[in-house]
Design a protein around this motif. Structure first.
Motif, mmCIF file in Angstrom:
data_model
loop_
_atom_site.group_PDB
_atom_site.id
_atom_site.type_symbol
_atom_site.label_atom_id
_atom_site.label_comp_id
_atom_site.label_asym_id
_atom_site.label_seq_id
_atom_site.Cartn_x
_atom_site.Cartn_y
_atom_site.Cartn_z
ATOM 1 N N LEU A 70 14.573 22.924 -41.524
ATOM 2 C CA LEU A 70 15.230 22.385 -42.721
ATOM 3 C C LEU A 70 15.870 23.510 -43.523
ATOM 4 O O LEU A 70 17.012 23.398 -43.985
ATOM 5 C CB LEU A 70 14.233 21.613 -43.589
ATOM 6 N N ALA A 71 15.126 24.607 -43.695
ATOM 7 C CA ALA A 71 15.648 25.755 -44.446
ATOM 8 C C ALA A 71 16.832 26.389 -43.729
ATOM 9 O O ALA A 71 17.826 26.754 -44.362
ATOM 10 C CB ALA A 71 14.537 26.786 -44.663
ATOM 11 N N ALA A 72 16.739 26.508 -42.405
ATOM 12 C CA ALA A 72 17.858 27.068 -41.638
ATOM 13 C C ALA A 72 19.099 26.194 -41.796
ATOM 14 O O ALA A 72 20.216 26.697 -41.938
ATOM 15 C CB ALA A 72 17.470 27.193 -40.161
ATOM 16 N N GLY A 73 18.903 24.886 -41.796
ATOM 17 C CA GLY A 73 20.027 23.965 -41.979
ATOM 18 C C GLY A 73 20.643 24.082 -43.361
ATOM 19 O O GLY A 73 21.871 24.116 -43.501
ATOM 20 N N ARG A 74 19.798 24.165 -44.397
ATOM 21 C CA ARG A 74 20.328 24.313 -45.761
ATOM 22 C C ARG A 74 21.090 25.617 -45.913
ATOM 23 O O ARG A 74 22.153 25.660 -46.554
ATOM 24 C CB ARG A 74 19.199 24.220 -46.786
ATOM 25 N N ALA A 78 25.051 25.923 -46.731
ATOM 26 C CA ALA A 78 25.540 26.690 -47.884
ATOM 27 C C ALA A 78 26.600 27.704 -47.480
ATOM 28 O O ALA A 78 27.469 28.045 -48.280
ATOM 29 C CB ALA A 78 24.371 27.397 -48.570
ATOM 30 N N GLN A 79 26.551 28.150 -46.236
ATOM 31 C CA GLN A 79 27.536 29.105 -45.732
ATOM 32 C C GLN A 79 28.746 28.419 -45.107
ATOM 33 O O GLN A 79 29.646 29.079 -44.614
ATOM 34 C CB GLN A 79 26.891 30.036 -44.708
ATOM 35 N N GLY A 80 28.752 27.095 -45.102
ATOM 36 C CA GLY A 80 29.880 26.365 -44.542
ATOM 37 C C GLY A 80 29.781 26.137 -43.046
ATOM 38 O O GLY A 80 30.729 25.656 -42.428
ATOM 39 N N ALA A 81 28.659 26.469 -42.433
ATOM 40 C CA ALA A 81 28.455 26.266 -40.995
ATOM 41 C C ALA A 81 27.813 24.891 -40.796
ATOM 42 O O ALA A 81 26.635 24.769 -40.481
ATOM 43 C CB ALA A 81 27.587 27.380 -40.431
ATOM 44 N N PHE A 82 28.613 23.847 -40.994
ATOM 45 C CA PHE A 82 28.094 22.492 -41.023
ATOM 46 C C PHE A 82 27.518 22.033 -39.689
ATOM 47 O O PHE A 82 26.485 21.365 -39.650
ATOM 48 C CB PHE A 82 29.168 21.526 -41.512
ATOM 49 N N ASP A 83 28.173 22.364 -38.590
ATOM 50 C CA ASP A 83 27.649 21.949 -37.284
ATOM 51 C C ASP A 83 26.295 22.602 -37.003
ATOM 52 O O ASP A 83 25.392 21.958 -36.475
ATOM 53 C CB ASP A 83 28.639 22.277 -36.165
ATOM 54 N N ARG A 84 26.176 23.877 -37.356
ATOM 55 C CA ARG A 84 24.894 24.568 -37.173
ATOM 56 C C ARG A 84 23.818 23.941 -38.053
ATOM 57 O O ARG A 84 22.670 23.789 -37.647
ATOM 58 C CB ARG A 84 25.051 26.061 -37.467
ATOM 59 N N ILE A 86 23.695 20.780 -39.098
ATOM 60 C CA ILE A 86 23.340 19.491 -38.506
ATOM 61 C C ILE A 86 22.421 19.693 -37.310
ATOM 62 O O ILE A 86 21.430 18.971 -37.141
ATOM 63 C CB ILE A 86 24.609 18.700 -38.124
ATOM 64 N N GLU A 87 22.723 20.682 -36.493
ATOM 65 C CA GLU A 87 21.875 20.974 -35.331
ATOM 66 C C GLU A 87 20.451 21.326 -35.773
ATOM 67 O O GLU A 87 19.474 20.825 -35.202
ATOM 68 C CB GLU A 87 22.484 22.127 -34.537
ATOM 69 N N SER A 88 20.314 22.159 -36.793
ATOM 70 C CA SER A 88 18.980 22.516 -37.294
ATOM 71 C C SER A 88 18.249 21.298 -37.828
ATOM 72 O O SER A 88 17.046 21.125 -37.591
ATOM 73 C CB SER A 88 19.088 23.577 -38.397
ATOM 74 N N TRP A 89 18.960 20.452 -38.565
ATOM 75 C CA TRP A 89 18.321 19.269 -39.135
ATOM 76 C C TRP A 89 17.896 18.282 -38.052
ATOM 77 O O TRP A 89 16.849 17.650 -38.167
ATOM 78 C CB TRP A 89 19.224 18.621 -40.165
ATOM 79 N N MET A 90 18.695 18.142 -37.011
ATOM 80 C CA MET A 90 18.308 17.246 -35.918
ATOM 81 C C MET A 90 17.098 17.811 -35.164
ATOM 82 O O MET A 90 16.225 17.051 -34.746
ATOM 83 C CB MET A 90 19.488 16.998 -34.977
ATOM 84 N N GLN A 91 17.041 19.144 -35.024
ATOM 85 C CA GLN A 91 15.863 19.760 -34.408
ATOM 86 C C GLN A 91 14.635 19.516 -35.277
ATOM 87 O O GLN A 91 13.555 19.214 -34.765
ATOM 88 C CB GLN A 91 16.081 21.256 -34.204
ATOM 89 N N ALA A 92 14.811 19.642 -36.592
ATOM 90 C CA ALA A 92 13.700 19.390 -37.515
ATOM 91 C C ALA A 92 13.225 17.940 -37.380
ATOM 92 O O ALA A 92 12.017 17.680 -37.389
ATOM 93 C CB ALA A 92 14.119 19.678 -38.952
ATOM 94 N N GLY A 115 25.405 15.549 -43.576
ATOM 95 C CA GLY A 115 26.257 16.577 -42.970
ATOM 96 C C GLY A 115 27.353 15.969 -42.116
ATOM 97 O O GLY A 115 28.511 16.402 -42.176
ATOM 98 N N GLN A 116 27.006 14.971 -41.323
ATOM 99 C CA GLN A 116 28.016 14.290 -40.501
ATOM 100 C C GLN A 116 29.073 13.627 -41.387
ATOM 101 O O GLN A 116 30.266 13.702 -41.098
ATOM 102 C CB GLN A 116 27.357 13.241 -39.593
ATOM 103 N N ALA A 117 28.621 12.994 -42.469
ATOM 104 C CA ALA A 117 29.578 12.350 -43.385
ATOM 105 C C ALA A 117 30.484 13.377 -44.041
ATOM 106 O O ALA A 117 31.683 13.130 -44.215
ATOM 107 C CB ALA A 117 28.822 11.545 -44.443
#
Length: 194
Positions: A70-74, A78-84, A86-92, A115-117
């Motif tokens: 979750l923290a990696a995704g946030r 915050a850095q604009g790496a939205f796909d990364r 989303i990937e972290s959140w789906m792993q979480a 993130g997808q939206a």
């Protein structure tokens, strides 16, 4: 690396600590090495590091790996790496599901749906939020259901069909009124007016 706020720096530090743990590398090497020359304030960094090392546990009900993802995704978001992100959140979400952590799974799925939206992938966002809704509806604590319905209804406004959006938002409205959530009730009434 820029540190827009202390909260983001704490999220980044948690993410790097988690990545170090997963890859069995030195936490100090992974955590400080890449960012030391670019830190705007050693005090901010030290504050973030100390808050992680000496504060209360990250979350009482969630395993560290869920919190790490979750923290990696946030941090990525915050850095604009939205796909990364989303990937972290789906792993979480997957980790939380395996651990039987419904609250963590719901949180991760809602983040991923948002993130997808944000990327305009409304079909994928609706599918992820629908998955979060199913988990929330099957949970003993159903307090997230009206919020998820509200977000899903907003996405259905954009993608259609209009009657599905209205039905979803009306259900969110009914649940928010029953729960006494004035803020959500107002937001849903606004969405229904649009």
């Amino acid at each position: 690396c820029r540190w827009p706020s202390e909260g983001v720096s704490v999220d980044l530090a948690r993410a790097f600590l988690w990545r170090a743990h997963r890859h069995r590398r030195s936490k100090v090497d992974l955590l400080i090495g890449p960012f030391l020359p670019s830190l705007p304030s050693r005090g901010l960094w030290l504050s973030a590091l100390l808050s992680i090392l000496f504060a209360a546990p990250l979350a009482d009900a969630q395993p560290l790996d869920v919190q790490g993802e979750l923290a990696a995704g946030r941090a990525a978001y915050a850095q604009g790496a939205f796909d990364r992100a989303i990937e972290s959140w789906m792993q979480a979400a997957d980790i939380a599901e395996r651990a039987g952590d419904r609250a963590g799974q719901i949180q991760a799925l809602v983040y991923a749906g948002e993130g997808q939206a944000a990327l305009g992938r409304y079909g994928q966002a609706a599918a992820v939020l629908d998955r979060a809704l199913k988990v929330a509806e099957g949970s003993p604590d159903r307090s997230n259901v009206p919020w998820i319905l509200s977000r899903l209804g907003n996405i259905l406004i954009a993608t259609g069909p209009a009657d599905a959006a209205e039905t979803t938002l009306r259900r969110a409205l009914q649940m928010s009124r029953e729960g006494g959530d004035a803020r959500l009730t107002i937001a849903v009434l606004n969405d229904l007016g649009n």
